[in-house]
Design a protein around this motif. Structure first.
Motif, PDB file in Angstrom:
ATOM      1  N   ARG A 139       3.268 -36.496  10.620  1.00 42.84           N
ATOM      2  CA  ARG A 139       1.862 -36.840  10.813  1.00 42.84           C
ATOM      3  C   ARG A 139       1.019 -36.446   9.614  1.00 42.84           C
ATOM      4  O   ARG A 139      -0.093 -36.961   9.412  1.00 42.84           O
ATOM      5  CB  ARG A 139       1.344 -36.122  12.062  1.00 42.84           C
ATOM      6  N   ALA A 140       1.533 -35.530   8.794  1.00 48.31           N
ATOM      7  CA  ALA A 140       0.789 -35.143   7.571  1.00 48.31           C
ATOM      8  C   ALA A 140       0.653 -36.288   6.593  1.00 48.31           C
ATOM      9  O   ALA A 140      -0.250 -36.287   5.732  1.00 48.31           O
ATOM     10  CB  ALA A 140       1.491 -33.951   6.910  1.00 48.31           C
ATOM     11  N   LEU A 141       1.522 -37.295   6.679  1.00 49.15           N
ATOM     12  CA  LEU A 141       1.420 -38.460   5.788  1.00 49.15           C
ATOM     13  C   LEU A 141       0.166 -39.288   6.061  1.00 49.15           C
ATOM     14  O   LEU A 141      -0.227 -40.116   5.239  1.00 49.15           O
ATOM     15  CB  LEU A 141       2.670 -39.332   5.930  1.00 49.15           C
ATOM     16  N   ARG A 142      -0.445 -39.088   7.236  1.00 56.87           N
ATOM     17  CA  ARG A 142      -1.700 -39.778   7.525  1.00 56.87           C
ATOM     18  C   ARG A 142      -2.828 -39.318   6.606  1.00 56.87           C
ATOM     19  O   ARG A 142      -3.865 -39.983   6.475  1.00 56.87           O
ATOM     20  CB  ARG A 142      -2.101 -39.530   8.978  1.00 56.87           C
ATOM     21  N   LEU A 143      -2.648 -38.162   5.934  1.00 52.44           N
ATOM     22  CA  LEU A 143      -3.646 -37.674   4.975  1.00 52.44           C
ATOM     23  C   LEU A 143      -3.803 -38.614   3.793  1.00 52.44           C
ATOM     24  O   LEU A 143      -4.824 -38.566   3.094  1.00 52.44           O
ATOM     25  CB  LEU A 143      -3.259 -36.274   4.486  1.00 52.44           C
ATOM     26  N   LEU A 144      -2.788 -39.456   3.571  1.00 54.19           N
ATOM     27  CA  LEU A 144      -2.906 -40.425   2.470  1.00 54.19           C
ATOM     28  C   LEU A 144      -4.011 -41.447   2.728  1.00 54.19           C
ATOM     29  O   LEU A 144      -4.472 -42.123   1.793  1.00 54.19           O
ATOM     30  CB  LEU A 144      -1.563 -41.135   2.281  1.00 54.19           C
ATOM     31  N   GLU A 145      -4.429 -41.578   3.965  1.00 50.17           N
ATOM     32  CA  GLU A 145      -5.503 -42.513   4.309  1.00 50.17           C
ATOM     33  C   GLU A 145      -6.885 -41.874   4.183  1.00 50.17           C
ATOM     34  O   GLU A 145      -7.903 -42.519   4.461  1.00 50.17           O
ATOM     35  CB  GLU A 145      -5.314 -43.028   5.734  1.00 50.17           C
ATOM     36  N   LEU A 146      -6.940 -40.581   3.791  1.00 57.56           N
ATOM     37  CA  LEU A 146      -8.208 -39.879   3.713  1.00 57.56           C
ATOM     38  C   LEU A 146      -9.192 -40.551   2.725  1.00 57.56           C
ATOM     39  O   LEU A 146     -10.382 -40.716   3.060  1.00 57.56           O
ATOM     40  CB  LEU A 146      -7.963 -38.420   3.315  1.00 57.56           C
ATOM     41  N   PRO A 147      -8.788 -40.949   1.490  1.00 57.63           N
ATOM     42  CA  PRO A 147      -9.758 -41.598   0.582  1.00 57.63           C
ATOM     43  C   PRO A 147     -10.354 -42.873   1.180  1.00 57.63           C
ATOM     44  O   PRO A 147     -11.549 -43.126   1.052  1.00 57.63           O
ATOM     45  CB  PRO A 147      -8.926 -41.906  -0.663  1.00 57.63           C
ATOM     46  N   GLN A 148      -9.523 -43.663   1.861  1.00 57.80           N
ATOM     47  CA  GLN A 148     -10.019 -44.897   2.447  1.00 57.80           C
ATOM     48  C   GLN A 148     -11.022 -44.601   3.566  1.00 57.80           C
ATOM     49  O   GLN A 148     -12.039 -45.300   3.706  1.00 57.80           O
ATOM     50  CB  GLN A 148      -8.850 -45.717   2.991  1.00 57.80           C
ATOM     51  N   ILE A 149     -10.781 -43.567   4.352  1.00 61.38           N
ATOM     52  CA  ILE A 149     -11.696 -43.192   5.420  1.00 61.38           C
ATOM     53  C   ILE A 149     -13.029 -42.719   4.831  1.00 61.38           C
ATOM     54  O   ILE A 149     -14.114 -43.077   5.325  1.00 61.38           O
ATOM     55  CB  ILE A 149     -11.081 -42.098   6.315  1.00 61.38           C
ATOM     56  N   LEU A 150     -12.942 -41.921   3.801  1.00 62.24           N
ATOM     57  CA  LEU A 150     -14.166 -41.423   3.158  1.00 62.24           C
ATOM     58  C   LEU A 150     -14.979 -42.551   2.550  1.00 62.24           C
ATOM     59  O   LEU A 150     -16.227 -42.526   2.591  1.00 62.24           O
ATOM     60  CB  LEU A 150     -13.811 -40.384   2.094  1.00 62.24           C
ATOM     61  N   GLN A 151     -14.286 -43.524   1.981  1.00 60.27           N
ATOM     62  CA  GLN A 151     -15.004 -44.668   1.426  1.00 60.27           C
ATOM     63  C   GLN A 151     -15.690 -45.482   2.525  1.00 60.27           C
ATOM     64  O   GLN A 151     -16.818 -45.970   2.355  1.00 60.27           O
ATOM     65  CB  GLN A 151     -14.045 -45.565   0.643  1.00 60.27           C
ATOM     66  N   SER A 152     -15.000 -45.639   3.660  1.00 61.09           N
ATOM     67  CA  SER A 152     -15.593 -46.373   4.770  1.00 61.09           C
ATOM     68  C   SER A 152     -16.835 -45.674   5.294  1.00 61.09           C
ATOM     69  O   SER A 152     -17.810 -46.326   5.725  1.00 61.09           O
ATOM     70  CB  SER A 152     -14.581 -46.561   5.901  1.00 61.09           C
ATOM     71  N   LEU A 153     -16.846 -44.390   5.257  1.00 60.95           N
ATOM     72  CA  LEU A 153     -17.989 -43.610   5.710  1.00 60.95           C
ATOM     73  C   LEU A 153     -19.017 -43.393   4.609  1.00 60.95           C
ATOM     74  O   LEU A 153     -20.021 -42.710   4.820  1.00 60.95           O
ATOM     75  CB  LEU A 153     -17.510 -42.249   6.246  1.00 60.95           C
ATOM     76  N   GLN A 154     -18.702 -43.976   3.399  1.00 57.68           N
ATOM     77  CA  GLN A 154     -19.579 -43.849   2.228  1.00 57.68           C
ATOM     78  C   GLN A 154     -19.825 -42.399   1.854  1.00 57.68           C
ATOM     79  O   GLN A 154     -20.880 -42.021   1.358  1.00 57.68           O
ATOM     80  CB  GLN A 154     -20.909 -44.568   2.480  1.00 57.68           C
ATOM     81  N   ALA A 155     -18.804 -41.572   2.080  1.00 53.00           N
ATOM     82  CA  ALA A 155     -18.894 -40.176   1.673  1.00 53.00           C
ATOM     83  C   ALA A 155     -18.649 -40.018   0.187  1.00 53.00           C
ATOM     84  O   ALA A 155     -19.148 -39.089  -0.449  1.00 53.00           O
ATOM     85  CB  ALA A 155     -17.906 -39.319   2.458  1.00 53.00           C
ATOM     86  N   ILE A 156     -17.862 -40.890  -0.405  1.00 55.15           N
ATOM     87  CA  ILE A 156     -17.603 -40.904  -1.843  1.00 55.15           C
ATOM     88  C   ILE A 156     -17.890 -42.313  -2.350  1.00 55.15           C
ATOM     89  O   ILE A 156     -17.536 -43.300  -1.704  1.00 55.15           O
ATOM     90  CB  ILE A 156     -16.176 -40.467  -2.171  1.00 55.15           C
ATOM     91  N   LYS A 157     -18.485 -42.349  -3.560  1.00 61.79           N
ATOM     92  CA  LYS A 157     -18.876 -43.648  -4.091  1.00 61.79           C
ATOM     93  C   LYS A 157     -18.385 -43.864  -5.521  1.00 61.79           C
ATOM     94  O   LYS A 157     -18.141 -44.996  -5.925  1.00 61.79           O
ATOM     95  CB  LYS A 157     -20.399 -43.797  -4.054  1.00 61.79           C
ATOM     96  N   THR A 158     -18.259 -42.790  -6.299  1.00 63.01           N
ATOM     97  CA  THR A 158     -17.845 -42.934  -7.691  1.00 63.01           C
ATOM     98  C   THR A 158     -16.347 -43.069  -7.788  1.00 63.01           C
ATOM     99  O   THR A 158     -15.593 -42.638  -6.903  1.00 63.01           O
ATOM    100  CB  THR A 158     -18.311 -41.735  -8.524  1.00 63.01           C
TER     101      THR A 158
END
Length: 952
Positions: A98-117
């Motif tokens: 289940r730790a491999l789900r962490l690879l989706e963290l950047p995509q989740i953050l982008q969807s939430l507009q937490a990171i933009k650069t």
């Protein structure tokens, strides 16, 4: 869809956290309903399953879908969670993926507009890769840190078990092989190590043909200080060499009594003996055998040594115990209690329970006797041991004058047998410390000692001769009728057997009421009654035929069919046909069972007289009534042969149901009950006058001792001994139940003290012992004796019986208020050795149940009751019926007229094996004996009552 992806990511992290929490436990562990993480994780995975299905339906390429990383994670994490919940076992497995789900963290953050650069996106991807890789790698490492040690230990143990045993000089060890299982090893260790409770000087090397199971390995680890396991087969010389059999103290072979094919089990163990003896002929072997007829193969091994090797035959001993309980009520319990170990501490509330449990503390023990006893007779020594040493001496090991070099055991020898130096005595006592007094006894130093506790080794230098004959009670040295008729004996009668009067008995009764007479004979050993082989169809009872009504007979309920393994009923019959029983004491034996099964057993029974077969089953009351069970002296319910079955029917079902069926029968007491032994009729009838009905005496064999609680419910005794321990049950105390489970302990007993096994075998089999077997011709064991003198000499031996204090010669012993007075008086005047009591549970209350319980070796100040029955070792020639008080002779050894008639008939029908000179010499010797007795009839009851205080 983005919202579902975010929820899956959050739940995946939650599932990963739950994995971290559960990782503190072993990889696999039993789950608990109190663990709240299990239902939470199960809920998460239920959502993952739903989302997996949605993704599969939305996928354009169904094949490529299965190769995606998220699909692989779900496949390896979702199913194990559901399976673990169903099996109630929490298995971590690959849940760390289940730790491999962490690879989706950047995509989740982008969807939430937490990171933009772009730089922040690259940095988040780098962190997700690092964390997911670390957690996943840590999960793999954690999994193999748990499993690699077990794998290493597994392979290391496998190599360890194929190594050789290292012999250490000065350290003793034994080798144990055969049926090596958790149950057999556990039972053996508990029995073997109890002999050395404080110091284990003998190491035990188990050799199994397969590596030990995890359960067996765990058991061996708990005893690792004195056990070793070697994987191998005793049939291979290289394995025998690895275990160093030639240096072993003994090789013990364990049999499997629960096997489906007992014959195959015996043959495989005999092959093990053959292999061991071929490798090292001098190795001592102690083997367990299931069927007695397989014993004949062992003496045929060239290096077999009767003086060194031992055979423990389950069928012979088990059925022998039951047979003794049928001949003498309660005797089965009396003998069993002498060889079982009472490990459970019990505090009884009733007097009878206390008396029974105190008797259970006594065991058979051996001890070399003091040289001060040299030249004394057995009654003299037994009297000293009982009155001064507080010991009960019952038998000795004696060198026979009849067979050169033969050293055998004699129960209650006659006054003609005098002790030699280094004589081994057999005692009924509580501890080995007590019997040491018999070795330390000194007639000079201990003649005035009244407290046996202070008798210890002295420094007297004058030992080797009896110094103080005056210490023996004067009453011992008075010649009794037992000694009176021994004044003149013929030369062809052995010295130690010359005190016994032997005679031929015959019977005119047969099943078809024919007029011809059947003349009784003995087998080649002289130990058992013998007859010509009887056809099977001649012994089958038919209800339509007019037959003699059976009374005071033994009914044996047998369960088996045409395919069942033979249980060896010959071992049940032989003790009941022992030659030291007279014709009047022989009881008819009626077997109830399947005709197909009993026909297979018949070839081993056809040479024994008075045996009948009734086709039927003990589960049907009609068959029981056809055997006239209401008039039997004992009804034995034998356990069926063991067989593997897919049925859920528990063990002992048939025997318990048969016991229930027989126990439900009630017989009116208007008619007198069958006598247990001659001389007891008046005693038993008087006890039952106030009873409306009585129970049929039953002796039930249980294969599983824990089923005793089912038998206890049938006893009908209030306040019985509670618990599932068979040997503490009321049914066992009264002699109503038997289990051969304790026979496993005899393997250890035979190693430490083979004499105890010899005595047990002699007591329960009717007289045959291993020491005697080596002198018998096994091939002719079932043939008629061709030696008149040998047959009758071996017949003259003590028998175990049950005598009443009111209606037998024991009533002439005055006073007899205490057991010590009875012991001394009966041994002095009649040569009868009193061993124990069979007492009513409710004392003298005649209105209560007539059930009796066993008291083993009462103390000398134990108060007697008039209704007590006494377990005795009775000399062969002693007539124990009470005679008329006006008669000058209280008992007569033999009827000369009957003996003359019997000898004439016997000689007429057996001229092929007895010559005329033997007959005339035999009769002449007994005529002289009877004539000499005419001058010695001054003996009367007054002699018995002379100086009664001196007895104690």
């Amino acid at each position: 869809m983005e919202l579902a992806a975010i929820l899956v990511f959050v739940l995946s992290i939650g599932s990963l956290i739950i994995y971290f929490i559960n990782s503190t436990d072993p990889v696999g562990s039993c789950s608990s309903y109190e663990d709240v993480t299990i239902p939470v994780d199960l809920t998460f995975n239920a959502f993952f399953s739903f989302y997996f299905g949605l993704r599969f339906l939305a996928a354009d390429d169904k094949i490529k879908f299965w190769m995606e990383m998220n699909s692989i994670v779900d496949i390896f994490t979702i199913p194990p969670t559901f399976i673990s919940y169903y099996l109630k076992s929490n298995w971590l497995g690959l849940r760390f993926l289940r730790a491999l789900r962490l690879l989706e963290l950047p995509q989740i953050l982008q969807s939430l507009q937490a990171i933009k650069t772009s730089s922040s996106v690259k940095f988040s991807k780098l962190l997700s890769i690092i964390f997911s890789t670390c957690f996943t790698a840590a999960g793999f490492i954690h999994l193999f840190s748990k499993y690699i040690p077990e794998m290493v230990e597994l392979f290391a143990n496998k190599r360890k078990y194929i190594t050789s045993y290292e012999v250490v000089k000065g350290k003793k060890f034994i080798m144990v092989c055969g049926n090596i299982t958790v149950d057999s090893v556990s039972a053996f260790l508990s029995n073997f190590l109890r002999f050395k409770s404080t110091h284990y000087s003998t190491e035990i090397v188990f050799m199994g043909e397969n590596p030990p199971s995890l359960e067996l390995e765990t058991l061996l680890k708990s005893y690792m200080a004195y056990t070793t396991f070697i994987s191998g087969s005793v049939l291979k010389w290289e394995d025998l060499k690895r275990v160093a059999v030639e240096y072993a103290e003994a090789c013990l072979i364990i049999a499997n009594p629960l096997c489906s094919d007992s014959h195959a089990e015996d043959i495989s163990n005999i092959m093990r003996v053959l292999s061991i003896k071929n490798y090292c002929p001098n190795t001592r072997v102690i083997i367990q055998i299931l069927q007695s007829h397989n014993k004949v193969y062992l003496p045929k091994i060239p290096s077999w040594n009767w003086k060194l090797d031992n055979i423990i035959c389950f069928a012979e001993l088990k059925l022998g115990f039951i047979a003794q309980g049928c001949q003498v009520p309660g005797l089965c319990t009396f003998l069993t209690s002498l060889f079982v170990e009472l490990n459970k501490k019990v505090i009884p509330k009733h007097l009878w329970k206390k008396q029974f449990i105190n008797g259970l503390k006594n065991k058979i023990l051996t001890q070399r006797l003091s040289d001060d006893f040299e030249g004394m007779t057995f009654p003299e020594v037994s009297m000293i041991c009982f009155t001064k040493l507080n010991l009960m001496l019952i038998a000795i090991e004696h060198k026979s004058a009849f067979t050169e070099g033969f050293i055998g055991l004699i129960l209650n020898p006659s006054a003609q047998v005098r002790l030699h130096k280094n004589t081994i005595g057999f005692f009924i006592a509580e501890s080995a410390k007590e019997v040491k007094r018999a070795l330390f006894y000194c007639s000079t130093c201990h003649s005035d000692v009244n407290n046996p506790e202070i008798i210890a080794k002295c420094g007297c230098k004058t030992k080797g001769h009896r110094q103080n004959i005056t210490e023996i009670p004067e009453i011992i040295r008075k010649r009794s009728p037992r000694d009176a008729h021994l004044g003149e004996v013929h030369d062809h009668i052995p010295l130690e057997n010359s005190s016994f009067v032997t005679y031929t008995s015959f019977s005119a009764r047969n099943i078809h009421n024919e007029n011809d007479h059947h003349h009784w004979r003995f087998d080649t050993s002289g130990m058992f009654h013998w007859c010509k082989a009887t056809p099977f169809d001649k012994v089958i009872l038919k209800r339509s035929d007019k037959k003699t009504e059976f009374r005071n007979h033994v009914v044996a309920c047998v369960f088996g069919d045409a395919h069942s393994t033979l249980m060896g009923l010959r071992n049940f019959v032989m003790p009941l046909r022992a030659s030291n029983y007279t014709l009047n004491e022989l009881k008819d034996i009626v077997f109830i069972g399947s005709l197909d099964y009993l026909q297979r057993e018949w070839r081993f029974l056809r040479n024994f007289p008075q045996i009948y077969i009734l086709p039927g089953s003990a589960l049907y009351s009609g068959d029981l009534h056809a055997a006239n069970v209401q008039e039997c002296s004992m009804c034995a319910v034998l356990s069926p042969p063991y067989k593997h079955s897919l049925s859920q029917m528990p063990v002992d079902t048939e025997t318990i149901m048969a016991t229930l069926n027989i126990g439900a029968l009630r017989i009116s007491c208007s008619a007198p009950a069958p006598s247990m032994m001659p001389g007891l009729e008046n005693n038993l009838t008087g006890d039952q006058k106030n009873l409306k009905e009585r129970r049929i005496p039953i002796l039930t064999e249980l294969r599983n001792p824990s089923n005793i609680h089912l038998i206890e419910q049938l006893g009908g005794i209030q306040g019985s001994l509670r618990g599932t321990n068979l040997h503490l049950s009321t049914s066992f105390s009264t002699g109503a139940v038997f289990s051969g489970s304790f026979l496993d302990s005899l393997l250890a007993t035979a190693f430490y003290n083979y004499r105890l096994l010899e005595l047990l075998q002699m007591l329960v089999t009717g007289g045959i012992s291993a020491q005697l077997e080596q002198h018998l011709d096994k091939e002719r064991h079932c043939e008629i004796s061709d030696s008149f003198t040998a047959a009758f000499s071996l017949r003259a031996r003590c028998k175990l019986g049950l005598l009443s204090l009111k209606s037998t010669i024991l009533s002439n012993i005055k006073p007899s208020d205490h057991f010590g007075q009875l012991f001394c008086g009966s041994l002095t005047h009649f040569g009868i050795l009193c061993l124990g009591l069979y007492r009513k549970i409710n004392g003298e209350d005649c209105s209560s149940s007539e059930r009796r319980f066993v008291i083993t070796r009462p103390s000398k100040d134990f108060k007697l009751l008039p209704s007590d029955l006494v377990f005795c070792a009775i000399p062969f020639n002693t007539s124990y019926d009470k005679k008329d008080a006006s008669s000058p002779q209280l008992y007569e050894p033999v009827n000369l007229a009957r003996m003359q008639k019997s000898l004439d008939l016997y000689h007429h029908s057996t001229t092929t094996f007895m010559n005329k000179d033997s007959e005339s010499n035999y009769l002449s010797a007994h005529k002289q004996t009877m004539l000499s007795n005419k001058d010695k009839r001054s003996y009367s009851g007054e002699n018995v009552r002379e100086n009664p205080q001196k007895i104690m």
